[in-house]
Design an enzyme around this catalytic site. Sequence first.
Site, short mmCIF file in Angstrom:
data_model
loop_
_atom_site.label_atom_id
_atom_site.label_comp_id
_atom_site.label_asym_id
_atom_site.label_seq_id
_atom_site.Cartn_x
_atom_site.Cartn_y
_atom_site.Cartn_z
CB SER A 194 50.23 40.37 49.35
OG SER A 194 49.48 40.26 48.17
CG ASP A 285 49.23 32.98 46.95
OD1 ASP A 285 48.55 33.61 46.12
OD2 ASP A 285 50.00 33.55 47.75
CG HIS A 315 47.48 35.70 49.03
ND1 HIS A 315 48.71 35.92 48.46
CD2 HIS A 315 47.00 36.93 49.37
CE1 HIS A 315 48.96 37.21 48.44
NE2 HIS A 315 47.95 37.85 49.00
#
Length: 343
Positions: A194, A285, A315
């Site tokens: 991320s 996501d 995610h």
Amino acid sequence: MPQLAEKVPPSVAGAVLRAVFALPDPVRRLIAGRAVVRDGQRLALDAQLLLLMTRLEGASLTGATVPEARQGLARGQRYINRLPERPVRTRDLAAADGIPARLYEPKGLAEGSPLLVFFHGGGWVIGDIESHDSVCRYLAVNAEVRVLSVDYRLAPEHRFPAAADDALAAYAWAVENAAALGASPEAVAVGGDSAGGNLAAVVGAFADRRPDFALLFYPATDMSVRRRSRELFADGFYLTDADMVWFSDHYCPDVERRTDPKASPLLADDLSGFPATYLVTAGFDPLRDEGEAFGERLREAGVRVAVRRQEDLIHGFANMWGLGGRFQEALAEAAGALRTGLL
């Protein structure tokens, strides 16, 4: 008024969660409800069940305040933390300019192993070494590498480009000190998830000595454009569109600076020197499309890149490996790619 999640001890909540995940699939399907299908993808039962449990306890990634959001992530991670069976020795140390870091060394790993410099996720605002301790242990054991996890500065106390600067400095320090860390200076990879994937991409694009491999989990790569996946998965799949706005506004409130390639590495002029890469996205996501767009840019630049969409996952799946099932399968695949990429 405290939420239910704040009243129940993490050990109890974790035990309940594991008990539910251990039930037979037909029972779990009854609990989770009808299968979720979106954009031609079917959400994994494991992911659907976890999302249901998260909604029941009222948990979210972002809170009313930054401290609350940080506490919430730390608490939630304690529910699902799990250690690999193989022991891993850890050592806390200071990287360049005193940046805190933790070195992970699996038992029996020979001197001169490859080294992964890892940057945790959390929107550049939350998360730390502890929140990603389990992920780093898993990668160390299953990829046969030493892992240096970097505790870069967080926003809003330290806004862009502080995190990017720390990532570049810590990586350069790791390369210079690889031998002292028991690793080979000729086999240094960079990775992250991320926001950490964003920082790893920045290192891959701008480090003076480029990494030998990059492991990118659902990376944030472009803060300047809203892509289709932001709309498709705006709510209900762990990371929300509102979370992304909250994180971006804390990290880089100056909108004009969001086109800086050190904030949005997808916008770098030249990616031809980027290392060989395994880039994995999650189907459900909001970050999916920008991660895959970055993979396409790498491919166009002649970089050896494998772009893998785990289309049934959400995610943050790397942090969820402790629940087993599809989460662990996806992380195992990434660890295998890292191990192979550093041979």
